[in-house]
Scaffold this active site. Sequence first.
Site: not given
Ligand code: NHR
Ligand code: GAR
Length: 212
Positions: A14, A61, A86, A105, A137, A141
Amino acid sequence: MKNIVILISGRGSNMQALLNANMNCNIAAVISNKADAGGLTFAQAHGIPTAVVAHRDHPDRESFDAALAKVIDDFAPDLVILAGFMRILTVKFVTHYAGRLINIHPSLLPSYPGLHTHARALHDGVKIHGCTVHFVTADLDHGPVIIQAAIPVLADDTEHTLSARILHQEHRIFPQAIRWLCSDQIELNENGKVVNHSHNPAGNALISPSLE
Ligand code: NHR
Ligand code: GAR
């Protein structure tokens, strides 16, 4: 011209789509929470400054987010873009970047927030799935939606085939969303909803499976 910082955790396709889109903005830096993120190599090859802020180097965090914000703010960004980033971000971090923090997302939010979206959609047997670009926010998500793409789920789809077709749509809608933001065509109204001042027509209906 707006300054943009992109956050990644992995392959960064992306991020590549954004770099290749020749948008009217300055991509000031690409920052990863993982040193081995493939996307860093691509950014470096494009002459874009990169940095790593490893979450594993921080006890919690709060301290990770504080270190990340410090590196980000050196680039004075107008927008901070999560492109496959992530790590869940703290309320303090999200508040600091309110109205400037954007995520892509891999689902049609508010369906399937969180992780493993494609496996969950396949398990549920939904016939339409997609991707969403939204403001971030504190409510994971659930921030205001800027643009979505929907695709049919096919009878023989696997997580692999479905995620590949969604990723293709991600690469189309993400540059569009950032273009709108960079040209000030997007605002948040008093109800926290996105107002889009561009003159794009509404998209078409997607019926899946199609009518006969
Ligand atoms: N933070 C907030 N406060 N609000 C959002 O809407 C966020 C965010 C951080 C990241 C991306 C989100 C997605 O598009 C995002 C949105 C990671 C996790 C997660 O569970 C969930 C949602 C998203 C990104 N992460 C684990 C954690 O403990 C670790 C997972 C891993 O390392 O593979 O942080 O999906
Ligand atoms: C994408 O599909 C993105 O939407 C998703 O991870 C992939 C990243 O691909 N994001 C999440 O799942 C956030 N939790 P990329 O590194 O090739 O862009």
